[in-house]
Design a protein around this motif. Structure first.
Motif, PDB file in Angstrom:
ATOM      1  N   PHE A 230      21.943  -7.986  14.429  1.00 10.30           N
ATOM      2  CA  PHE A 230      21.920  -8.027  12.977  1.00 10.30           C
ATOM      3  C   PHE A 230      22.236  -9.452  12.523  1.00 10.30           C
ATOM      4  O   PHE A 230      23.035 -10.151  13.134  1.00 10.30           O
TER       5      PHE A 230
ATOM      6  N   PHE B 105      23.454 -11.503   8.967  1.00 12.72           N
ATOM      7  CA  PHE B 105      23.945 -11.369   7.602  1.00 12.72           C
ATOM      8  C   PHE B 105      23.853 -12.703   6.865  1.00 12.72           C
ATOM      9  O   PHE B 105      24.014 -13.773   7.470  1.00 12.72           O
ATOM     10  N   GLY B 106      23.649 -12.629   5.582  1.00 15.25           N
ATOM     11  CA  GLY B 106      23.800 -13.798   4.733  1.00 15.25           C
ATOM     12  C   GLY B 106      25.271 -14.083   4.504  1.00 15.25           C
ATOM     13  O   GLY B 106      26.138 -13.313   4.920  1.00 15.25           O
ATOM     14  N   PRO B 107      25.591 -15.173   3.829  1.00 14.46           N
ATOM     15  CA  PRO B 107      26.991 -15.585   3.652  1.00 14.46           C
ATOM     16  C   PRO B 107      27.772 -14.759   2.650  1.00 14.46           C
ATOM     17  O   PRO B 107      28.999 -14.861   2.588  1.00 14.46           O
TER      18      PRO B 107
ATOM     19  N   PHE C 130      26.328  -8.606   0.474  1.00 12.93           N
ATOM     20  CA  PHE C 130      25.730  -9.256   1.642  1.00 12.93           C
ATOM     21  C   PHE C 130      24.306  -8.765   1.831  1.00 12.93           C
ATOM     22  O   PHE C 130      24.063  -7.562   1.903  1.00 12.93           O
TER      23      PHE C 130
ATOM     24  N   PHE D 108      18.573  -5.080   4.308  1.00 14.39           N
ATOM     25  CA  PHE D 108      19.701  -4.317   3.788  1.00 14.39           C
ATOM     26  C   PHE D 108      20.483  -5.128   2.755  1.00 14.39           C
ATOM     27  O   PHE D 108      20.512  -6.355   2.812  1.00 14.39           O
TER      28      PHE D 108
ATOM     29  N   GLU E 286      25.262 -18.143  -3.029  1.00 21.77           N
ATOM     30  CA  GLU E 286      26.620 -17.919  -2.589  1.00 21.77           C
ATOM     31  C   GLU E 286      27.575 -17.598  -3.721  1.00 21.77           C
ATOM     32  O   GLU E 286      28.642 -17.063  -3.488  1.00 21.77           O
TER      33      GLU E 286
ATOM     34  N   TYR F 171      24.529  -4.849   1.716  1.00 20.93           N
ATOM     35  CA  TYR F 171      25.824  -4.220   1.921  1.00 20.93           C
ATOM     36  C   TYR F 171      26.782  -4.730   0.835  1.00 20.93           C
ATOM     37  O   TYR F 171      26.654  -5.863   0.361  1.00 20.93           O
TER      38      TYR F 171
END
Lengths: 110, 111
Positions: free
Chosen positions: B99, B101-103, B89, B34, B8, B36
């Motif tokens: 989808f 997403f990570g934090p 991300f 992915f 993080e 981003y």
């Protein structure tokens, strides 16, 4: 120019007053989705749509509605906004798994 | 359900330093992966992607390799610039599902 547009970009409202955030894409994508972004929580998916008239709940759908009557538009509806819906909202459309994001809508619910 | 875990941060580096941002995932099947990037005040943009095991995605000097055996997709860059300061991300997508997403990892690069 290929793009995803959202309106409004900024909105201040009061608890309980219905609002709609519009989202439109000009890339003829079938998949569209809505996210909210909150500090420390990252990006969380609210709803998504695989095609016209096909919508599904994401991870945090409570308090939101969506509709997909035409391919290009995917509005997000808050029937009775509450302060915990204060957030930054992103719309996205997708082709073959790659998402294209709108510029974001910052919402403040008082 | 599917999930993505990433460091993080924040991560603070000096210009020209080597960057690694770790990302691991849990998913059924064979998701696409992915990275981003979100620059200040903007929406997310695709940085790179990989659609199957051992694929390497690359863009703007960034690279990530899809490692199925370790369920990882770590982002690397050999020499970061001030202009790389952003939030990164990691995300996955299984066809027909949502989808994930990570934090996000905030990167600050100092001159």
């Amino acid at each position: 120019e290929a793009q995803v547009t959202q309106n409004p970009r900024y909105l201040i409202t009061v608890t309980g007053k219905k609002l709609t955030v519009t989202c439109s894409q000009n890339m003829n994508h079938e998949y569209m989705s809505w996210y909210r972004q909150d500090p420390g929580l990252g990006l969380r998916q609210i709803y998504y749509s695989m095609n016209v008239e096909v919508t599904d709940k994401g991870d945090v759908p409570e308090g939101y509605k969506v509709s997909r009557k035409e391919k290009r538009n995917f509005p997000l509806i808050l029937e009775s906004p509450s302060p915990n819906q204060t957030s930054l909202y992103f719309c996205a459309s997708s082709l073959r798994g790659t998402q294209y994001f709108g510029p974001g809508t910052r919402l403040l619910v008082l | 359900g599917d999930s993505v875990t990433q460091m993080e941060g924040p991560v603070t580096l000096s210009e020209e330093a080597f960057l690694t941002i770790n990302c691991t995932y849990t998913a059924t099947g064979y998701p696409s992966l992915f990275w981003y990037v979100q620059y200040p005040g903007e929406g997310l943009q695709l940085l790179l992607k990989a659609t199957k095991a051992d694929d390497k995605g690359s863009n703007k000097g960034f690279e990530a390799t899809y490692r199925k055996e370790t369920t990882s997709f770590h982002l690397e860059k050999g020499s970061v610039q001030v202009s790389d300061s952003a939030v990164y991300f990691c995300a996955l997508y299984n066809y027909g599902q949502n989808f994930v997403f990570g934090p996000g990892t905030r990167l600050s690069v100092l001159p």
